[in-house]
Enzyme design. Structure first.
Site, PDB file in Angstrom:
ATOM      1  N   ASP A 185       0.973  -1.134  -0.047  1.00 43.64           N
ATOM      2  CA  ASP A 185       0.070   0.470  -0.440  1.00 43.64           C
ATOM      3  C   ASP A 185       0.726   0.990   0.095  1.00 43.64           C
ATOM      4  OD1 ASP A 185      -2.639  -0.097  -0.331  1.00 43.64           O
ATOM      5  OD2 ASP A 185      -3.350  -0.323   1.869  1.00 43.64           O
ATOM      6  N   GLU A 235     -14.127  -0.635  -2.693  1.00 42.79           N
ATOM      7  CA  GLU A 235     -14.932  -1.250  -1.080  1.00 42.79           C
ATOM      8  C   GLU A 235     -15.520  -0.462  -0.587  1.00 42.79           C
ATOM      9  OE1 GLU A 235     -11.808  -0.198   1.427  1.00 42.79           O
ATOM     10  OE2 GLU A 235     -12.987  -0.334   3.617  1.00 42.79           O
TER      11      GLU A 235
END
Ligand code: KIV
Length: 276
Positions: free
Chosen positions: A84, A182
């Site tokens: 990330d 998400e």
């Protein structure tokens, strides 16, 4: 197991095989994920909440990411490892983004970087891809900008669905190799998955995305602060571990641990007598 590549992940979408992905932040977890045959590991900035006790992912630094990516790469040589990009590590300029993406590959040795955002980061995604770094995009609920979104809420409801679809198309156009969706309505997850050629990985995006990702600590019952609706708890290791620790404490207090089999010999009676 042969090394999983971005190409293999694309082939899985093309033949309709679902893709499994989970977070890991350390060597022993990575070894378990590798053994389970899961295709993708995300060393996510959820690290900050799941392991380091923060209440958001915003404070994550490049050095923290690199520190945690390294042991995961060692523990899971076959998995595709995604690192990330922390908040602020790709938002200043394309140059900064390319520099930091390259650091995650060179110093962390992951295979792919992930960054959050829609159309507004499409040029950044293109610059990173052009520099030779595969990118996984992340849209819908983006935890790094949760204050701007007004909290951990489902995104893309009603008319806002169009924006999320446009984000997905822009990121595919920019060269992202796949996209995390998400916390969006299931119908939108399905629509985006059908519209895109690249794989979609859902977390709270319903049943029809090409793959699913879960935070390890959520699914194993190791994070008790809150459990989102989209989480399936496969085990409750948190309470199992607490029980084991209570047994250990009892054994220490009562003298039941250590037993003779846990001890070392090596000093003769004569030697002992002299010492006494
Ligand atoms: O950091 C993370 O774990 C993530 C997942 C929630 C996709 O971004």
């Amino acid at each position: 197991m042969a090394k999983i590549t971005t190409l293999k992940i694309q082939e899985m979408k093309d033949r309709g095989e679902k893709i499994s992905m989970v977070t890991a932040y350390d060597y022993p977890t990575a070894c378990m994920v590798e053994k389970a045959g899961i295709e993708i590991i995300l060393v996510g900035d959820s690290l900050m909440m799941a392991v380091l006790g923060d209440d958001s992912t915003v404070s994550c630094t490049m050095d923290q990411m690199i520190h945690h990516i390294k042991p995961v790469v060692k523990g899971a040589p076959s998995c595709l490892i995604v690192g990330d990009m922390p908040f602020g590590s790709y938002n200043e300029s394309k140059k900064q983004a390319v520099h930091n993406a390259a650091r995650l590959l060179k110093e962390g040795r992951c295979d792919v970087v992930k960054l959050e955002g829609g159309k507004e980061v499409a040029d950044t995604v293109k610059a990173i891809v052009d520099a030779g770094v595969p990118v996984m995009a992340h849209i819908g609920l983006t935890p790094q900008t949760v204050s701007k979104l007004g909290g951990f809420k489902v995104q893309g409801k009603g008319e806002a669905a169009k924006d999320v679809l446009e984000d997905a198309l822009a990121l595919q156009e920019a060269g992202a190799f796949s996209i995390v969706l998400e916390c969006i309505p299931e119908q939108l997850g399905k629509l985006i998955t059908e519209k895109l050629d690249i794989p979609t990985i859902g977390i709270g995006a319903g049943r029809y995305t090409d793959g699913q990702v879960m935070v390890f600590h959520d699914m194993m019952g190791l994070f008790e602060k809150f459990v989102p609706k989209f989480v399936k708890q496969y085990r409750n290791l948190g309470s199992e571990i607490t029980k084991a620790l209570e047994e250990y404490k009892e054994d220490v207090k009562s003298g039941a641990f250590p037993e003779e089999k846990h001890t070392f010999g090596g000093v003769s009676e004569e030697e002992l007598k002299r010492l006494y």
